[in-house]
Design a protein around this motif. Sequence first.
Motif, PDB file in Angstrom:
ATOM      1  N   ARG A 156       0.666  -1.227   0.068  1.00 22.97           N
ATOM      2  CA  ARG A 156       0.062   0.133  -0.139  1.00 22.97           C
ATOM      3  C   ARG A 156       0.926   1.299  -0.014  1.00 22.97           C
ATOM      4  O   ARG A 156       0.606   2.443  -0.905  1.00 22.97           O
ATOM      5  CB  ARG A 156      -0.965  -0.066   1.070  1.00 22.97           C
ATOM      6  N   LEU A 157       1.861   1.473   0.751  1.00 27.77           N
ATOM      7  CA  LEU A 157       3.092   2.369   0.699  1.00 27.77           C
ATOM      8  C   LEU A 157       3.420   2.665  -0.593  1.00 27.77           C
ATOM      9  O   LEU A 157       3.554   3.681  -0.912  1.00 27.77           O
ATOM     10  CB  LEU A 157       4.079   2.024   1.877  1.00 27.77           C
ATOM     11  N   ILE A 158       3.902   1.444  -1.167  1.00 34.23           N
ATOM     12  CA  ILE A 158       4.562   1.986  -2.222  1.00 34.23           C
ATOM     13  C   ILE A 158       3.469   2.312  -3.464  1.00 34.23           C
ATOM     14  O   ILE A 158       3.668   3.019  -4.505  1.00 34.23           O
ATOM     15  CB  ILE A 158       5.368   0.612  -2.824  1.00 34.23           C
ATOM     16  N   GLU A 159       2.434   1.763  -3.426  1.00 38.04           N
ATOM     17  CA  GLU A 159       1.223   2.190  -4.380  1.00 38.04           C
ATOM     18  C   GLU A 159       0.683   3.285  -4.155  1.00 38.04           C
ATOM     19  O   GLU A 159       0.548   4.299  -5.200  1.00 38.04           O
ATOM     20  CB  GLU A 159       0.066   1.193  -4.313  1.00 38.04           C
ATOM     21  N   GLU A 160       0.804   4.044  -2.998  1.00 35.10           N
ATOM     22  CA  GLU A 160       0.273   5.314  -2.596  1.00 35.10           C
ATOM     23  C   GLU A 160       1.348   6.430  -2.801  1.00 35.10           C
ATOM     24  O   GLU A 160       1.177   7.644  -2.355  1.00 35.10           O
ATOM     25  CB  GLU A 160      -0.551   5.386  -1.231  1.00 35.10           C
ATOM     26  N   THR A 161       2.528   6.048  -2.751  1.00 30.90           N
ATOM     27  CA  THR A 161       3.535   6.962  -2.842  1.00 30.90           C
ATOM     28  C   THR A 161       4.189   7.229  -4.038  1.00 30.90           C
ATOM     29  O   THR A 161       4.373   6.224  -4.886  1.00 30.90           O
ATOM     30  CB  THR A 161       4.691   6.611  -1.971  1.00 30.90           C
ATOM     31  N   ASP A 162       4.350   8.200  -4.714  1.00 33.99           N
ATOM     32  CA  ASP A 162       5.051   8.575  -5.981  1.00 33.99           C
ATOM     33  C   ASP A 162       6.324   8.779  -5.971  1.00 33.99           C
ATOM     34  O   ASP A 162       7.189   9.678  -5.715  1.00 33.99           O
ATOM     35  CB  ASP A 162       4.521  10.159  -6.305  1.00 33.99           C
ATOM     36  N   VAL A 163       7.109   7.421  -6.034  1.00 27.85           N
ATOM     37  CA  VAL A 163       8.478   6.923  -6.110  1.00 27.85           C
ATOM     38  C   VAL A 163       9.124   6.967  -7.327  1.00 27.85           C
ATOM     39  O   VAL A 163       8.236   6.501  -8.333  1.00 27.85           O
ATOM     40  CB  VAL A 163       8.822   5.968  -5.103  1.00 27.85           C
ATOM     41  N   LYS A 164      10.423   7.277  -7.474  1.00 30.03           N
ATOM     42  CA  LYS A 164      11.030   6.953  -8.844  1.00 30.03           C
ATOM     43  C   LYS A 164      11.680   5.374  -8.947  1.00 30.03           C
ATOM     44  O   LYS A 164      11.555   5.361 -10.064  1.00 30.03           O
ATOM     45  CB  LYS A 164      12.220   7.977  -8.863  1.00 30.03           C
ATOM     46  N   PHE A 165      11.887   4.936  -8.021  1.00 30.94           N
ATOM     47  CA  PHE A 165      12.238   3.424  -7.736  1.00 30.94           C
ATOM     48  C   PHE A 165      12.368   2.927  -6.612  1.00 30.94           C
ATOM     49  O   PHE A 165      12.144   3.666  -5.733  1.00 30.94           O
ATOM     50  CB  PHE A 165      13.737   3.320  -8.709  1.00 30.94           C
TER      51      PHE A 165
END
Length: 142
Positions: free
Chosen positions: A40-49
């Motif tokens: 959920r954290l990865i899906e909801e956060t606008d990360v580059k990698f």
Amino acid sequence: MAEGKDLWIAVDPGKTCGWSLWKGNKVLKTGQSNSLALFRLIEETDVKFVVYERFILRASAAKAMVGNEFGTVQTIGVLKYICKRKGIPCIGQTPAQRTFFTNDRLKEMGVYEKGKPHAMDSVRHGLYYLAFTKKAISIDGN
């Protein structure tokens, strides 16, 4: 959740997943959670990698793993799927790569948090990426 073009996440996958959220070369937040909260954290956060610790089955441990459902491997598979769906790189590192950054070294760098061993392993992977892959930080204190 946080947004910004310089955000990325380092992950120590397992029964308890350690994670650290970074902006450029700085740790913003660390945590430990189950895999669903990590996803959920990865899906909801606008990360580059995402940087993660790979699972490597060694011959010496294979026999003891008979019957194992390999939850860590399943977590890594979902993590890679999310990254692919988001169109972002998912960068694997060996478990040994984190060992360069000992607890003492993390304390010297001011990033050690007591009682969060899995989160600290993710910080180790993040620092390894910055120091040896990206060459964005110095490891000799300069």
